[in-house]
Each structure stands twice: as structure tokens, then as C-alpha cells.
Write a protein that holds these residues in place. Structure first.
Motif, mmCIF file in Angstrom:
data_model
loop_
_atom_site.group_PDB
_atom_site.id
_atom_site.type_symbol
_atom_site.label_atom_id
_atom_site.label_comp_id
_atom_site.label_asym_id
_atom_site.label_seq_id
_atom_site.Cartn_x
_atom_site.Cartn_y
_atom_site.Cartn_z
ATOM 1 N N TYR A 142 -22.380 21.744 13.893
ATOM 2 C CA TYR A 142 -23.456 20.786 13.706
ATOM 3 C C TYR A 142 -24.690 21.150 14.531
ATOM 4 O O TYR A 142 -25.820 20.866 14.138
ATOM 5 N N ARG A 170 -19.461 24.429 6.982
ATOM 6 C CA ARG A 170 -19.209 23.163 6.290
ATOM 7 C C ARG A 170 -17.811 22.611 6.511
ATOM 8 O O ARG A 170 -17.489 21.529 6.021
ATOM 9 N N TYR A 211 -17.314 18.885 7.674
ATOM 10 C CA TYR A 211 -17.410 17.813 6.684
ATOM 11 C C TYR A 211 -16.036 17.486 6.101
ATOM 12 O O TYR A 211 -15.674 16.314 5.944
ATOM 13 N N ARG A 217 -13.783 15.846 8.855
ATOM 14 C CA ARG A 217 -14.181 14.475 9.174
ATOM 15 C C ARG A 217 -13.769 13.506 8.069
ATOM 16 O O ARG A 217 -13.280 12.409 8.337
ATOM 17 N N GLY A 229 -14.628 14.758 1.043
ATOM 18 C CA GLY A 229 -14.963 15.885 1.905
ATOM 19 C C GLY A 229 -15.338 17.119 1.112
ATOM 20 O O GLY A 229 -16.269 17.845 1.476
ATOM 21 N N MET A 272 -18.881 16.607 -0.296
ATOM 22 C CA MET A 272 -19.900 16.758 0.738
ATOM 23 C C MET A 272 -20.065 18.221 1.130
ATOM 24 O O MET A 272 -21.179 18.709 1.334
ATOM 25 N N SER A 273 -18.955 18.914 1.241
ATOM 26 C CA SER A 273 -19.010 20.341 1.564
ATOM 27 C C SER A 273 -19.702 21.120 0.454
ATOM 28 O O SER A 273 -20.496 22.031 0.720
ATOM 29 N N THR A 284 -23.621 20.545 0.530
ATOM 30 C CA THR A 284 -24.302 21.289 1.588
ATOM 31 C C THR A 284 -24.184 22.792 1.386
ATOM 32 O O THR A 284 -25.084 23.548 1.779
ATOM 33 N N PHE A 332 -21.510 9.895 4.274
ATOM 34 C CA PHE A 332 -22.531 10.918 4.465
ATOM 35 C C PHE A 332 -23.012 11.002 5.905
ATOM 36 O O PHE A 332 -23.842 11.829 6.222
#
Length: 564
Positions: free
Chosen positions: A406, A443, A446, A449, A492, A495-496, A499, A563
């Protein structure tokens, strides 16, 4: 059974017992090895090279001394801090008021506001920068419109444009985190302040804002870190305004004939700034307690008349400005073109050019992202299980280390990969593999998490029952835990994927003609003035991201909370 067979049988049982008992220890070791090779090793290589004299190849502090004393680098350092703080402050000025009004008042279309904010968040910053060039560039439609009315406005180019793009891009982090925190404030605190004679404004600054400081500051730090790490925006609209990310890229390309010592020295400075910002935020949070009972919550109240109109205008005005670049890009992609020139009217020329000239970049983008996401889903599910279920110091360490991607800029990771994977069996430079690997490690957090949040809601007794019935830990995980984790795995993965397909800063240093992706091609098209091709490719990315957002909303229990 023969005497010889008995020891063999006992050995087989012992081996099976060892494998059964030690499955998650093997996963832990594999996870640590993975992090060591793909994360720690590249960063350490970047750190070490910064202390090497390129002429003598001996230890020196001259590289960092030059970065910290030369006016060129000091100017870039100052600019980086300015755009980081400016983007963070701008995001807070937009996100906190929006969060307050949405949480405290009945705002029509709250879900729409959250959805638009998330769409603005998942669209890449360089697309926003390109769109604002179309709006407020030298020949932007708004610039020309205002000029025809005799109104002179500054163009988007320069520090103010960069701060504007970062503020509108990253404010959803502050909004989404703060809005949830405001909803969970115990109403008795504000009622007590009201009884003591505090005005609404005083209550907000003395009671509400301090209580939501952890959430708001977490979003603000994300904005700061992402602002100083972004490469595309200052490169497109910065012109002569240089930041550490842009000069790190320029230094690397200019040092191709030798060790990129200055590039890595600059890169390490970016990491230090990010880590200092995170440390400062944690220090401020730890100075006092912010815990509340999360009971007696304030219910949103109806608002009407002028106050209601102003509240709705503020909320929709913010998300309108944030999503305006998306609308402009999509609109521009359907304009008729002749080469790089817009000729008026509508057509599909830009999409035809994309299909004819650069179909490979579309295939590369989705293929690389899909492979990376598949790896993230597998590794993320296993790592999240270790973090949640194995309450050891090592699992806590693994959880902390996964925060590193991050705060490490993509340019830094790319330079590290180029230093590590360029010799012998590890020579991956110029291949698709190196791009997939950097997408994977950048990534992976993501995926971890998203699955961790779902796994914490699954009782361990369910898995323990499967093991007590004879299933191995691995089988219990696959047959029992994974199906229960599926919503988190899907969220997840999406989201991955979002990005990964929008990644520019790291792939820009790693790509070749055969491995170029859509973000790289968009970036080069904008620099070359090919705005039609850039708009068409950007629209493909935006539509793909929008579909993924829909899937996340469908499968994630916290919806927009997934997000952040």
C-alpha cells in the motif's frame, strides 16, 4: 503382517500424521517465502543499490546526500509533499462534509451517491487527468466556452490541476470511511454538548470530528500516500512541475547504461515519506482513546426547504464533479475522428482504430490481470486463513508485511523487480511473467483483506467438526471453509482485477512492445495527442471496472465498505 511391513506401515502413518498436523505450517512457510522473494527482496535491492557508487561500486552515502541537497531533487521533494498534502486536504474538504450530510440527513439517492463515489475511486487517476485536459486544457471545451464569454480561466496544467485531480479521485476514501464512523457515534455525546450551549458548528468540530478522527485520518493517509506515489497524473498535466515519481522514472530511463543508483535513491525517499506519514497518523491516534459504545445511535433526519436543497446540491455536486471525467471520456470515445483530429459528429472510428491497431493491448490487459487474480485468489485465501485462525506472532508479522504494497509506489516496485529478475534463471525482464508477478504482489493485499473480513465471521467450530470427522486440515479448508468464504473471495478477486487492469506506474517500466497494456497505451496516446484512441481504451477500462463494482456490490456484505 510381516515384521518388515509393520515399520513401513507405522512410518506411513507417522508421515500422514505429520502432514496432517503441519499443513498450515507449510502454508505459512510458503507464504513467507513468497513475500520474501516478491516483496522484500526487490525492496532490499532498491535500498542497497542506493548506497553504491556507480563508478567504483563501493559503499557511499553520496547518492542520498545528492538527493537531499541538490536543488533539482529538493524541488521535486517539495513538490511531492505539496501535491500529497494538497490532494489529502482537498479529499478531506470534499469527503468529510459529504459523509456528514449523508450520515445525518435523509439524502435522496444515498446508494447512488455511494455508487458514483466508488466508480470515481476505481477509475485510474491518469484517466481523470486526461479527461480534465479535454475539459480545461488549452483547447478544452469548457476553456473555449468560457473564453467565448470573455472569461479567462487557468488551464488544468500545473500544481493546481494535479491537486484538483487527486482531490476528486481520492476523496471517496475519506467519505466511505468517515460516513460509517459518523453513523456509529453515540448520540449522547452531542446531546450533552448541545445542553451545554454548543452551536451545531461547535459540536461538529469539538465532538463529531474528534470521534471520527481515526476513520477520517486513515482515509486521509491513503490519499496522501497514493497522491505522492502516482506517476500518470503529474506526468500528463504537470508539464514542468516535477515530483519524485516522475523524476524517478526519468532517472531510471536515463541510467539504462549503468546501475540506476539515483533512481533507487529517489525511490527510497518516497517510501520513507509514506512510512513517516503512516507513523504520524498512528501516533496521533494512539495519543487518546476514541472508543464508543455504538449504542443510542443518531437516526438520519428529514431535511426540507432551503436547507434540504443546499444539502442535496452539495452531495450531488461533489459526486458530479468526481464522475464528470468518466462521462467526458465516454462521450469523447464516440466522437467522429480522422486520425488524431475530431471532425464533429458521432461515430465508432476510435473503436475501429483500437480493434485494428492495438487489439493485443486489450488481450494483454485482461490476460495478465486474470492470471494475477487467479494467483491472488489462491494465495489470498490461504494467507487470510493463517492471519485470522493462527494467532501467532508470525501470522501477525505476515499481516503487517502485507500493508507494505500500500505504501510502496509502483515505480519503486518496478525498479526492484528489474534489479532482481534480470539474471540467470530469474531473467524475466521483457516477459509477460514479470508483469503478472508485479500485479500479483501489488494487489495481493486486496484479496487477503476481503477474504479475512468474511473468514472472521465463520466460526472455527465448523472446520473443527470436519477435522474431528476425519478430514485433513487441507480437505476441511477446501470443502468447508472455501465455500463459506466465497463472497469474500469474489469481492477480493473483483477488487484485485479492477486495480490490476488499471495499473500504470509499475508496468510502464516493465512493458515491451509485446507486453504493452491498455493503461500504457492510453498514457502514450495522450502524450501523442491521440485522444480518440485514448478515450476508446479508457472507456473499455471504465466499463470493465463498472461491471466489477456491480459484482462487488452483489456479493460483498458491506458493499461500498469493500473498497476501503
Amino acid at each position: 503382517m510381516s515384521a518388515a511391513a509393520q515399520p513401513a506401515s507405522a512410518m506411513g502413518k507417522g508421515m500422514r500424521s505429520f502432514l496432517r498436523m503441519d499443513f498450515w505450517s507449510v502454508v505459512m512457510a510458503a507464504s513467507l517465502a513468497l513475500i520474501a522473494v516478491l516483496l522484500a527482496w526487490p525492496i532490499v535491492q532498491v535500498l542497497m543499490l542506493g548506497f553504491i557508487d556507480p563508478a567504483t561500486e563501493k559503499f557511499t552515502l553520496a547518492n542520498y546526500g545528492k538527493v537531499l541537497t541538490h536543488p533539482y531533487y529538493l524541488g521535486a521533494l517539495k513538490n511531492t509533499v505539496i501535491v500529497g498534502v494538497g490532494g489529502m486536504v482537498g479529499a478531506c474538504l470534499l469527503g468529510i462534509p459529504l459523509a456528514y450530510f449523508v450520515a445525518r440527513y435523509v439524502i435522496w439517492g444515498r446508494t447512488l451517491i455511494a455508487t458514483l463515489a466508488v466508480l470515481a475511486l476505481v477509475s485510474p487517476p491518469f484517466i481523470g487527468a486526461y479527461a480534465w485536459v479535454m475539459i480545461l486544457g488549452n483547447n478544452g471545451w469548457l476553456t473555449q466556452l468560457l473564453k467565448s464569454w470573455g472569461i479567462a480561466v487557468p488551464t488544468i496544467y500545473g500544481i493546481h490541476g494535479i491537486v484538483l485531480v487527486f482531490s476528486l479521485k481520492f476523496f471517496p476514501f475519506v467519505y466511505l470511511m468517515t460516513e460509517s464512523a459518523i453513523r456509529n457515534i453515540n448520540r449522547s455525546y452531542e446531546e450533552a454538548a448541545h445542553n451545554l450551549g454548543c452551536t451545531p458548528l461547535q459540536r461538529f468540530f469539538k465532538i463529531t470530528l474528534p470521534l471520527v478522527f481515526p476513520a477520517a485520518s486513515s482515509g486521509a493517509i491513503l490519499c496522501f500516500v497514493l497522491s505522492i506515489a502516482d506517476f500518470g497524473t503529474p506526468s500528463i498535466i504537470g508539464r514542468d512541475f516535477r515530483t519524485l515519481s516522475t523524476i524517478a522514472y526519468n532517472q531510471y530511463t536515463s541510467e539504462m547504461g549503468g546501475p540506476p543508483t539515483m533512481a533507487v535513491s529517489i525511490s527510497m525517499l518516497m517510501i520513507v515519506i509514506s512510512m513517516l506519514a503512516v507513523a504520524l497518523q498512528r501516533y496521533l491516534i494512539n495519543k487518546r482513546s476514541y472508543a464508543g459504545s455504538m449504542t443510542n445511535l443518531i437516526a438520519p433526519r428529514e431535511v426540507s426547504g432551503l436547507k434540504g436543497a443546499l444539502a442535496h446540491a452539495l452531495c450531488y455536486g461533489i459526486v458530479f464533479l468526481a464522475t464528470l471525467p468518466i462521462a467526458v471520456v465516454i462521450y469523447t470515445s464516440f466522437l467522429q475522428t480522422s486520425g488524431p483530429v475530431f471532425t464533429g459528429g458521432f461515430g465508432l472510428n476510435s473503436y475501429a482504430r483500437v480493434v485494428k491497431e492495438v487489439p493485443d493491448v486489450i488481450g494483454n490487459t485482461f490476460l495478465f490481470a486474470l492470471i494475477a487474480v487467479a494467483l491472488i485468489t489462491i494465495a489470498g485465501s490461504l494467507i487470510s486463513y493463517i492471519i485470522v485462525r493462527r494467532g501467532t506472532a508470525m501470522s501477525g508479522f505476515l499481516d503487517s508485511v502485507l500493508m507494505v504494497p500500500y505504501v510502496v509506489p509502483g515505480v519503486v516496485m518496478a525498479i526492484g523487480f528489474l534489479l532482481v529478475f534480470n539474471t540467470g534463471v530469474f531473467d524475466l525482464v521483457g516477459t509477460a511473467t514479470i508483469i503478472v508477478l508485479i500485479l500479483f504482489i501489488r494487489r495481493l493485499p486486496y484479496g487477503v483483506r476481503a477474504t479475512s473480513s468474511v473468514l472472521r465471521q465463520i466460526k472455527p467450530s465448523i472446520e473443527e467438526a470436519a477435522v474431528s470427522l476425519g478430514a485433513s486440515p487441507a480437505k476441511a479448508f477446501l470443502k468447508v471453509t472455501v465455500p463459506l468464504m466465497m463472497p469474500g473471495l469474489i469481492a477480493g478477486a473483483m477488487m484485485s482485477f479492477i486495480t490490476a487492469i488499471n495499473e500504470l506506474s509499475s508496468t510502464l517500466l516493465l512493458y515491451t512492445a509485446r507486453t504493452a497494456t491498455m493503461p500504457v497505451r492510453i498514457y502514450s496516446a495522450v502524450l501523442d495527442g491521440e485522444f480518440g484512441v485514448a478515450a476508446a481504451l479508457s472507456t473499455i477500462l471504465l466499463v470493465s471496472s463498472g461491471l466489477c463494482v456491480f459484482v462487488v456490490f452483489r456479493f460483498s456484505q458491506s458493499k461500498e465498505g469493500a473498497f476501503v
